[in-house]
Design a protein around this motif. Structure first.
Motif, PDB file in Angstrom:
ATOM      1  N   CYS A   1     -10.104  -1.945   3.487  1.00 42.16           N
ATOM      2  CA  CYS A   1      -9.304  -2.736   2.554  1.00 42.16           C
ATOM      3  C   CYS A   1      -9.181  -4.127   3.166  1.00 42.16           C
ATOM      4  O   CYS A   1      -8.411  -4.326   4.102  1.00 42.16           O
ATOM      5  CB  CYS A   1      -7.946  -2.078   2.411  1.00 42.16           C
TER       6      CYS A   1
ATOM      7  N   LYS B   1     -10.686   4.078  -6.073  1.00 43.72           N
ATOM      8  CA  LYS B   1     -11.399   4.248  -4.802  1.00 43.72           C
ATOM      9  C   LYS B   1     -11.036   5.588  -4.161  1.00 43.72           C
ATOM     10  O   LYS B   1     -11.902   6.267  -3.593  1.00 43.72           O
ATOM     11  CB  LYS B   1     -11.087   3.102  -3.829  1.00 43.72           C
TER      12      LYS B   1
ATOM     13  N   VAL C   1     -12.481  -1.575  -0.584  1.00 47.51           N
ATOM     14  CA  VAL C   1     -11.677  -2.203  -1.631  1.00 47.51           C
ATOM     15  C   VAL C   1     -11.277  -3.604  -1.173  1.00 47.51           C
ATOM     16  O   VAL C   1     -11.016  -3.830   0.003  1.00 47.51           O
ATOM     17  CB  VAL C   1     -10.433  -1.343  -1.990  1.00 47.51           C
TER      18      VAL C   1
ATOM     19  N   LEU D   1      -7.009   0.882  -6.315  1.00 48.57           N
ATOM     20  CA  LEU D   1      -6.874   1.784  -5.169  1.00 48.57           C
ATOM     21  C   LEU D   1      -7.021   3.242  -5.607  1.00 48.57           C
ATOM     22  O   LEU D   1      -7.718   4.018  -4.954  1.00 48.57           O
ATOM     23  CB  LEU D   1      -5.537   1.554  -4.464  1.00 48.57           C
TER      24      LEU D   1
ATOM     25  N   LYS E   1      -8.968  -7.032  -1.012  1.00 52.39           N
ATOM     26  CA  LYS E   1      -7.603  -7.535  -1.153  1.00 52.39           C
ATOM     27  C   LYS E   1      -7.658  -8.782  -2.026  1.00 52.39           C
ATOM     28  O   LYS E   1      -8.604  -9.549  -1.897  1.00 52.39           O
ATOM     29  CB  LYS E   1      -7.034  -7.932   0.212  1.00 52.39           C
TER      30      LYS E   1
ATOM     31  N   ARG F   1      -2.783  -0.903  -8.141  1.00 55.90           N
ATOM     32  CA  ARG F   1      -2.704   0.560  -8.159  1.00 55.90           C
ATOM     33  C   ARG F   1      -3.969   1.179  -8.750  1.00 55.90           C
ATOM     34  O   ARG F   1      -4.516   2.135  -8.207  1.00 55.90           O
ATOM     35  CB  ARG F   1      -1.476   1.017  -8.947  1.00 55.90           C
TER      36      ARG F   1
ATOM     37  N   ALA G   1       0.837  -1.202   0.000  1.00 57.35           N
ATOM     38  CA  ALA G   1       0.000   0.000   0.000  1.00 57.35           C
ATOM     39  C   ALA G   1       0.872   1.252   0.000  1.00 57.35           C
ATOM     40  O   ALA G   1       0.596   2.211  -0.733  1.00 57.35           O
ATOM     41  CB  ALA G   1      -0.928  -0.004   1.202  1.00 57.35           C
TER      42      ALA G   1
ATOM     43  N   PHE H   1      -5.381  -5.890  -3.982  1.00 58.39           N
ATOM     44  CA  PHE H   1      -5.737  -4.755  -4.820  1.00 58.39           C
ATOM     45  C   PHE H   1      -4.507  -4.329  -5.618  1.00 58.39           C
ATOM     46  O   PHE H   1      -3.385  -4.697  -5.282  1.00 58.39           O
ATOM     47  CB  PHE H   1      -6.255  -3.583  -3.972  1.00 58.39           C
TER      48      PHE H   1
ATOM     49  N   LEU I   1      -6.521   3.936   5.101  1.00 54.48           N
ATOM     50  CA  LEU I   1      -6.719   2.649   4.430  1.00 54.48           C
ATOM     51  C   LEU I   1      -6.743   1.615   5.551  1.00 54.48           C
ATOM     52  O   LEU I   1      -5.751   1.427   6.247  1.00 54.48           O
ATOM     53  CB  LEU I   1      -5.568   2.396   3.459  1.00 54.48           C
TER      54      LEU I   1
END
Length: 121
Positions: free
Chosen positions: A81, A114, A102, A111, A104, A108, A17, A106, A50
């Motif tokens: 997430c 979102k 979102v 993310l 997992k 780029r 992340a 995930f 996140l």
């Protein structure tokens, strides 16, 4: 520059992340659980959090409920997430104050999309 607090008990997820967020020009802080995250937010409120669902010490839902009850100058956007992807979990998260959700794993693009939805990109 926008800042994001990544709250996840997995060091690998935090690292992934962080990498994605830094490519989106975010400064990134990390916390391993909800309690640590609340302590970090007391010091400095991020633009977005996140947030993982399942964590030791304080779960994502406990963190979110506590966060939304705090009197902060401004509330951060919260993007759950997690691997919890059934409708009941998503509804519970939104009802508790999450801004977006979102799944997992995930990437780029997911993310970033979102983060655009919640208005921080």
């Amino acid at each position: 520059m926008k800042n994001c607090l990544v709250v996840d008990d997995s060091k690998v997820i935090r690292k992934v992340a962080r990498h994605i967020l830094e490519t989106l020009n975010f400064t990134v802080d990390e916390a391993e659980d909800g309690r640590e995250a609340l302590n970090r937010i007391e010091a400095s409120v991020p633009d977005v959090v996140l947030l993982d669902w399942n964590m030791p010490v304080m779960s994502g839902m406990e963190f979110l409920r506590t966060l939304r009850q705090q009197k902060l100058g401004s509330q951060p956007k919260v993007v759950f997430c997690t691997t919890e992807n059934d409708a009941a979990h998503i509804r519970a998260a939104i009802d508790a104050g999450a801004d977006e959700y979102v799944m997992k794993p995930f990437d780029r693009e997911t993310l970033e999309s979102k983060l655009q939805i919640v208005g921080v990109v």
